[in-house]
Design a protein around this motif. Structure first.
Motif, PDB file in Angstrom:
ATOM      1  N   ALA A  12       0.842  -1.210   0.000  1.00  0.00           N
ATOM      2  CA  ALA A  12       0.000   0.000   0.000  1.00  0.00           C
ATOM      3  C   ALA A  12       0.873   1.254   0.000  1.00  0.00           C
ATOM      4  O   ALA A  12       0.761   2.117   0.864  1.00  0.00           O
ATOM      5  CB  ALA A  12      -0.930  -0.010   1.203  1.00  0.00           C
ATOM      6  N   LYS A  13       1.765   1.335  -0.976  1.00  0.00           N
ATOM      7  CA  LYS A  13       2.702   2.441  -1.010  1.00  0.00           C
ATOM      8  C   LYS A  13       2.923   2.861  -2.457  1.00  0.00           C
ATOM      9  O   LYS A  13       3.250   2.021  -3.311  1.00  0.00           O
ATOM     10  CB  LYS A  13       4.035   1.969  -0.393  1.00  0.00           C
ATOM     11  CG  LYS A  13       4.954   3.100   0.000  1.00  0.00           C
ATOM     12  CD  LYS A  13       6.192   2.544   0.694  1.00  0.00           C
ATOM     13  CE  LYS A  13       7.321   3.538   0.631  1.00  0.00           C
ATOM     14  NZ  LYS A  13       8.611   2.946   0.978  1.00  0.00           N
ATOM     15  N   VAL A  14       2.730   4.132  -2.732  1.00  0.00           N
ATOM     16  CA  VAL A  14       2.936   4.637  -4.090  1.00  0.00           C
ATOM     17  C   VAL A  14       4.425   4.639  -4.409  1.00  0.00           C
ATOM     18  O   VAL A  14       5.249   5.062  -3.586  1.00  0.00           O
ATOM     19  CB  VAL A  14       2.365   6.065  -4.232  1.00  0.00           C
ATOM     20  CG1 VAL A  14       2.715   6.653  -5.594  1.00  0.00           C
ATOM     21  CG2 VAL A  14       0.859   6.062  -4.025  1.00  0.00           C
ATOM     22  N   ASP A  15       4.788   4.151  -5.575  1.00  0.00           N
ATOM     23  CA  ASP A  15       6.191   4.132  -5.990  1.00  0.00           C
ATOM     24  C   ASP A  15       6.490   5.279  -6.956  1.00  0.00           C
ATOM     25  O   ASP A  15       7.460   6.006  -6.786  1.00  0.00           O
ATOM     26  CB  ASP A  15       6.495   2.794  -6.664  1.00  0.00           C
ATOM     27  CG  ASP A  15       7.942   2.685  -7.109  1.00  0.00           C
ATOM     28  OD1 ASP A  15       8.821   3.171  -6.371  1.00  0.00           O
ATOM     29  OD2 ASP A  15       8.192   2.123  -8.191  1.00  0.00           O
ATOM     30  N   PHE A  16       5.636   5.447  -7.967  1.00  0.00           N
ATOM     31  CA  PHE A  16       5.934   6.410  -9.030  1.00  0.00           C
ATOM     32  C   PHE A  16       4.625   6.943  -9.612  1.00  0.00           C
ATOM     33  O   PHE A  16       3.721   6.174  -9.926  1.00  0.00           O
ATOM     34  CB  PHE A  16       6.768   5.714 -10.114  1.00  0.00           C
ATOM     35  CG  PHE A  16       7.013   6.559 -11.338  1.00  0.00           C
ATOM     36  CD1 PHE A  16       7.683   7.772 -11.229  1.00  0.00           C
ATOM     37  CD2 PHE A  16       6.565   6.149 -12.590  1.00  0.00           C
ATOM     38  CE1 PHE A  16       7.895   8.564 -12.350  1.00  0.00           C
ATOM     39  CE2 PHE A  16       6.783   6.934 -13.716  1.00  0.00           C
ATOM     40  CZ  PHE A  16       7.445   8.136 -13.585  1.00  0.00           C
ATOM     41  N   ILE A  17       4.543   8.270  -9.760  1.00  0.00           N
ATOM     42  CA  ILE A  17       3.375   8.898 -10.378  1.00  0.00           C
ATOM     43  C   ILE A  17       3.775   9.372 -11.776  1.00  0.00           C
ATOM     44  O   ILE A  17       4.557  10.302 -11.936  1.00  0.00           O
ATOM     45  CB  ILE A  17       2.874  10.107  -9.556  1.00  0.00           C
ATOM     46  CG1 ILE A  17       2.511   9.693  -8.128  1.00  0.00           C
ATOM     47  CG2 ILE A  17       1.672  10.758 -10.254  1.00  0.00           C
ATOM     48  CD1 ILE A  17       1.273   8.863  -8.007  1.00  0.00           C
ATOM     49  N   ASP A  18       3.227   8.684 -12.761  1.00  0.00           N
ATOM     50  CA  ASP A  18       3.590   8.953 -14.153  1.00  0.00           C
ATOM     51  C   ASP A  18       2.646  10.002 -14.743  1.00  0.00           C
ATOM     52  O   ASP A  18       1.881   9.710 -15.664  1.00  0.00           O
ATOM     53  CB  ASP A  18       3.513   7.627 -14.926  1.00  0.00           C
ATOM     54  CG  ASP A  18       4.021   7.757 -16.347  1.00  0.00           C
ATOM     55  OD1 ASP A  18       5.114   8.335 -16.513  1.00  0.00           O
ATOM     56  OD2 ASP A  18       3.331   7.304 -17.275  1.00  0.00           O
ATOM     57  N   ASP A  19       2.722  11.209 -14.225  1.00  0.00           N
ATOM     58  CA  ASP A  19       1.828  12.263 -14.698  1.00  0.00           C
ATOM     59  C   ASP A  19       2.560  13.596 -14.671  1.00  0.00           C
ATOM     60  O   ASP A  19       3.480  13.791 -13.865  1.00  0.00           O
ATOM     61  CB  ASP A  19       0.575  12.320 -13.813  1.00  0.00           C
ATOM     62  CG  ASP A  19      -0.592  13.029 -14.516  1.00  0.00           C
ATOM     63  OD1 ASP A  19      -0.645  13.001 -15.761  1.00  0.00           O
ATOM     64  OD2 ASP A  19      -1.440  13.592 -13.817  1.00  0.00           O
ATOM     65  N   GLY A  20       2.146  14.520 -15.519  1.00  0.00           N
ATOM     66  CA  GLY A  20       2.786  15.831 -15.550  1.00  0.00           C
ATOM     67  C   GLY A  20       4.283  15.690 -15.775  1.00  0.00           C
ATOM     68  O   GLY A  20       4.714  14.995 -16.702  1.00  0.00           O
ATOM     69  N   PRO A  21       5.111  16.331 -14.930  1.00  0.00           N
ATOM     70  CA  PRO A  21       6.568  16.209 -15.099  1.00  0.00           C
ATOM     71  C   PRO A  21       7.066  14.779 -14.907  1.00  0.00           C
ATOM     72  O   PRO A  21       8.186  14.444 -15.290  1.00  0.00           O
ATOM     73  CB  PRO A  21       7.140  17.144 -14.023  1.00  0.00           C
ATOM     74  CG  PRO A  21       6.002  17.539 -13.145  1.00  0.00           C
ATOM     75  CD  PRO A  21       4.726  17.250 -13.852  1.00  0.00           C
ATOM     76  N   GLY A  22       6.215  13.915 -14.319  1.00  0.00           N
ATOM     77  CA  GLY A  22       6.577  12.501 -14.188  1.00  0.00           C
ATOM     78  C   GLY A  22       6.593  11.779 -15.523  1.00  0.00           C
ATOM     79  O   GLY A  22       7.235  10.734 -15.655  1.00  0.00           O
ATOM     80  N   LYS A  23       5.913  12.323 -16.522  1.00  0.00           N
ATOM     81  CA  LYS A  23       5.889  11.603 -17.810  1.00  0.00           C
ATOM     82  C   LYS A  23       7.241  11.590 -18.524  1.00  0.00           C
ATOM     83  O   LYS A  23       7.680  10.530 -18.957  1.00  0.00           O
ATOM     84  CB  LYS A  23       4.762  12.127 -18.711  1.00  0.00           C
ATOM     85  CG  LYS A  23       3.382  11.732 -18.174  1.00  0.00           C
ATOM     86  CD  LYS A  23       2.304  11.652 -19.250  1.00  0.00           C
ATOM     87  CE  LYS A  23       1.008  11.140 -18.623  1.00  0.00           C
ATOM     88  NZ  LYS A  23      -0.043  10.863 -19.608  1.00  0.00           N
ATOM     89  N   PRO A  24       7.931  12.741 -18.647  1.00  0.00           N
ATOM     90  CA  PRO A  24       9.291  12.643 -19.204  1.00  0.00           C
ATOM     91  C   PRO A  24      10.204  11.764 -18.345  1.00  0.00           C
ATOM     92  O   PRO A  24      11.037  11.021 -18.877  1.00  0.00           O
ATOM     93  CB  PRO A  24       9.787  14.098 -19.213  1.00  0.00           C
ATOM     94  CG  PRO A  24       8.557  14.929 -19.186  1.00  0.00           C
ATOM     95  CD  PRO A  24       7.526  14.138 -18.436  1.00  0.00           C
ATOM     96  N   VAL A  25      10.025  11.829 -17.020  1.00  0.00           N
ATOM     97  CA  VAL A  25      10.831  10.975 -16.137  1.00  0.00           C
ATOM     98  C   VAL A  25      10.539   9.505 -16.436  1.00  0.00           C
ATOM     99  O   VAL A  25      11.455   8.690 -16.582  1.00  0.00           O
ATOM    100  CB  VAL A  25      10.545  11.309 -14.648  1.00  0.00           C
ATOM    101  CG1 VAL A  25      11.165  10.275 -13.728  1.00  0.00           C
ATOM    102  CG2 VAL A  25      11.060  12.708 -14.313  1.00  0.00           C
TER     103      VAL A  25
END
Lengths: 333, 333
Positions: A231-244
Motif C-alpha cells: 500500500a505504497k505509491v512508488d511512481f506517479i507517471d503524470d505531468g513532469p513525471g511523464k518525461p521521467v
C-alpha cells in the motif's frame, strides 16, 4: 446522418487493429476527416520514413507515446480506474469493518458524493492504493480482468474497453505499419492497464508505462515466489513525471506524442525538445453528442495550459467533433 | 591450441550479432562445445518454438532476460561501472576541493585501496551516485560514451566493450532469430548501460532494466526542458529487486533467464515459478587462463546460494572453461 454517409462505403473489419494497411484507397486513417490534423499526421509519418529525406528517422528510434485516459479511451464521467477502485472498496468492505468509520471508505460505501468531493487527491490516491494492495500481482491481474468483463459504462452501457477511439486505433496501426514502436505513457496504474492493452490496442505490457505501487518479492512456499503489492505509491507517471517515466522505462525520446490534458504537457514539451522533426498532438474533447465536451474547467482531463502551449507552438490539436468521422469501433459494425 | 583448431574453420564475421542464422552447418551456437549446457539451450528453444508442441510459447510471450556483469561481459577485477565512477571522481576532483578531506573521495583520489576496502557498500554507492548527479541525462550519456572510447581493461588492454562473451552473443542472436525479445536485467546503472547496449549486444535501450537514480524534469530556458540526475538512489535492480524490476519494466515473466551470481538467484527463481517450460542458466567462471575463475569466495560476482539452488533444481550451469570454445569475439579475428 452526415457521419453515417461518410463511412457508408467503408467495410468494417472485425480485427480493427490490423485493418489499416489494407484499407480501401490505401487511406491509413479512414475515420479521420480530411483537414489540417489528419494532414499533419500523414506529413509527419511520410517525412520521417522517407529514406534519403532530411527528416528520415532510423527505425530503432521511431518511438511514439500515447496517454491513455481521454487520448485512447473515454475518461468521463470518471477515470475508469477510479470506478474500479470504488467497486473494489465495495467488494472488500466485508473484510474491512473498520472502513465503515474511516474516510474515504465510509463516503465511498455510503455513495456520499458531497463528502468524496472534499477529499484531497492524495487522500483518495492512498485509498485507491490500499484497495490494490495486499494481494499478489497475479491476483490483481485477474481482479482487473474479471472486473472489466462485467463492468459497464453508465452512459453507453458497454464494457469500458469498447469505449476506445477508432481514429486512434487507426493511428496506432498506421505508425506500427511504418515501424514506429507504440507505447502508452499514462498516469493510470501500470498493473491496471497491462492485462488488457495488448488485446485492446495491440500494445504489449512491456510498452506500457504508468504509475505504480511498490511490490515486494516474497517466498510464500518452497520454490514459490510471489510479488506482493504493497500500500505504497512508488511512481506517479503524470505531468513532469511523464518525461521521467519515458526516460526511465524507454530510454529514448519520442518522435511522436499524443495527449489530451495538462497532465500531458511535459511529455509534449519533452518530445518537442528533441532534434529533428517531432509530432506533438492533443485530443480536444469537443463532441458532447457522440462523447463528451470539456477542457479548461473539467476536473477530469483538465486541458488549459497544454492547450495554450499547443496553440502558441503550432502543435496539432484534434477536435473530436470536426476531425473524427467515427468515435468508437462499434459505430462501424 | 585445441581451441584454435576447433574454431579454425569458422569464418569470423564483422557483424557478430547477425552471424548466427547463416553459420556453417546451421549451428546457431558455434562457439559452444557440444555437451549438456548447449543441448539444454537448443532443446529449450526447439521445444518452445515448435508449433503444435506441448511446450510451444506464443511469440509475444517469448521474453528472455540476461544479467550483464559477468553474464554478458567481464566483471573482474572490478565492475566496469565502478572503474568509471572512480575515474569520474578523479575527473571532477578539481571542482570539488572538499573531496580531498571527505570519504570515500579522499581514499579514491589517493588510490588508498586499504581504506576503500573498509567502506560500506552503501557508502560507496552513495559516492558513485554523487559522481553521476548534477548533470543532465544527455550529458551523462556523452560522458559514458567518451569514457568507454578511451578506457582500457587493465589485463586485456582493450576497450571494455570488447570483453563481451562470444557464446552469449550467439545465444542472444539465436533467441532473437526464434522471436524471443532479449532484455538485460542488471544491477548496473540503467543510464550507464543504455548508451552502448544496442551497438554491443543488439539490445535496445527500451529493453534494458537496471538500477537507477532519481531524475527531475526542469525547464532550463524557455521551451528547453532537461532531465537532471539527482544524487539519490531510486531503484536497486539486484537480488529480490530483479523480479520487481522485471515486473515493473517488462510486465511479463521471462521464459529464459541467465545470470552468474547470487544477485541473479531471485530472477531465476521467478522465471522457474512460471507455468510451462522455462530455462534457468548460470555462467560459472571457471577459466582463469582465458578469463577469470571465481565463485563462492569472490566479492564480485559472488556465486554460492544460486549455485546450490541451480544444482538442486537441475538448472543449467555453464562452465566457461569446458563449454565455451571461444570467450571473446576478438579471438575469432
Amino acid at each position: 446522418m452526415q457521419r453515417r454517409s461518410l463511412i457508408g462505403g467503408v467495410v468494417a473489419s472485425a480485427i480493427v487493429l490490423r485493418a489499416a494497411p489494407s484499407w480501401p484507397q490505401g487511406d491509413p486513417l479512414p475515420s479521420w476527416n480530411e483537414g489540417p490534423a489528419k494532414q499533419s499526421i500523414v506529413d509527419f509519418v511520410t517525412r520521417t520514413t522517407t529514406v534519403g529525406g532530411r527528416d528520415w528517422v532510423p527505425v530503432p528510434e521511431r518511438i511514439a507515446t500515447f496517454d491513455n485516459d481521454g487520448t485512447l479511451w473515454t475518461e468521463q464521467p470518471m477515470y475508469v480506474q477510479t470506478v474500479f477502485a470504488l467497486d473494489r472498496v465495495k467488494a472488500l468492505a466485508a473484510r474491512h469493518p473498520e472502513w465503515r468509520t474511516t474516510e474515504p471508505f465510509r463516503s465511498i460505501l455510503a455513495d456520499d458524493r458531497d463528502q468524496l468531493a472534499l477529499l484531497s487527491e492524495k487522500g483518495f490516491l492512498e485509498a485507491v492504493v490500499a484497495t490494490h494492495a495486499g494481494i499478489t500481482t497475479e491476483e490483481f491481474r485477474k481482479t482487473v480482468l474479471d472486473w472489466l468483463a462485467t463492468a459497464r459504462h453508465p452512459r453507453f452501457k458497454r464494457p469500458y474497453t469498447d469505449l476506445i477511439y477508432q481514429p486512434m486505433l487507426e493511428l496506432l496501426a498506421y505508425l506500427r505499419a511504418n515501424q514506429f514502436k507504440t507505447f502508452i505513457v499514462s498516469g493510470g496504474g501500470i498493473e491496471f492497464m497491462r492485462p488488457w492493452t495488448e488485446r485492446t490496442y495491440g500494445i504489449p505490457p512491456e510498452q506500457v508505462v504508468g504509475s505504480s505501487g511498490v511490490t515486494k518479492y516474497v517466498m510464500t512456499a518452497p520454490d514459490k515466489p510471489m510479488l506482493m503489492k504493497e500500500a505504497k505509491v512508488d511512481f506517479i507517471d503524470d505531468g513532469p513525471g511523464k518525461p521521467v517515466g519515458i526516460n526511465q522505462f524507454i530510454g529514448r525520446r519520442p518522435y511522436l506524442a499524443f495527449g489530451n490534458s495538462d497532465g500531458d504537457q511535459q511529455m509534449l514539451e519533452w518530445t518537442a525538445a528533441g532534434e529533428g522533426l517531432r509530432f506533438m498532438g492533443l485530443v480536444h474533447h469537443t463532441d458532447a453528442v457522440r462523447e463528451y465536451a470539456y477542457d479548461r474547467n473539467s476536473p477530469i482531463g483538465h486541458l488549459d495550459k497544454a492547450w495554450d502551449e499547443a496553440v502558441r507552438r503550432k502543435w496539432t490539436v484534434v477536435s473530436m467533433k470536426d476531425d473524427w468521422k467515427v468515435i468508437y469501433p462499434f459505430e462501424l459494425r
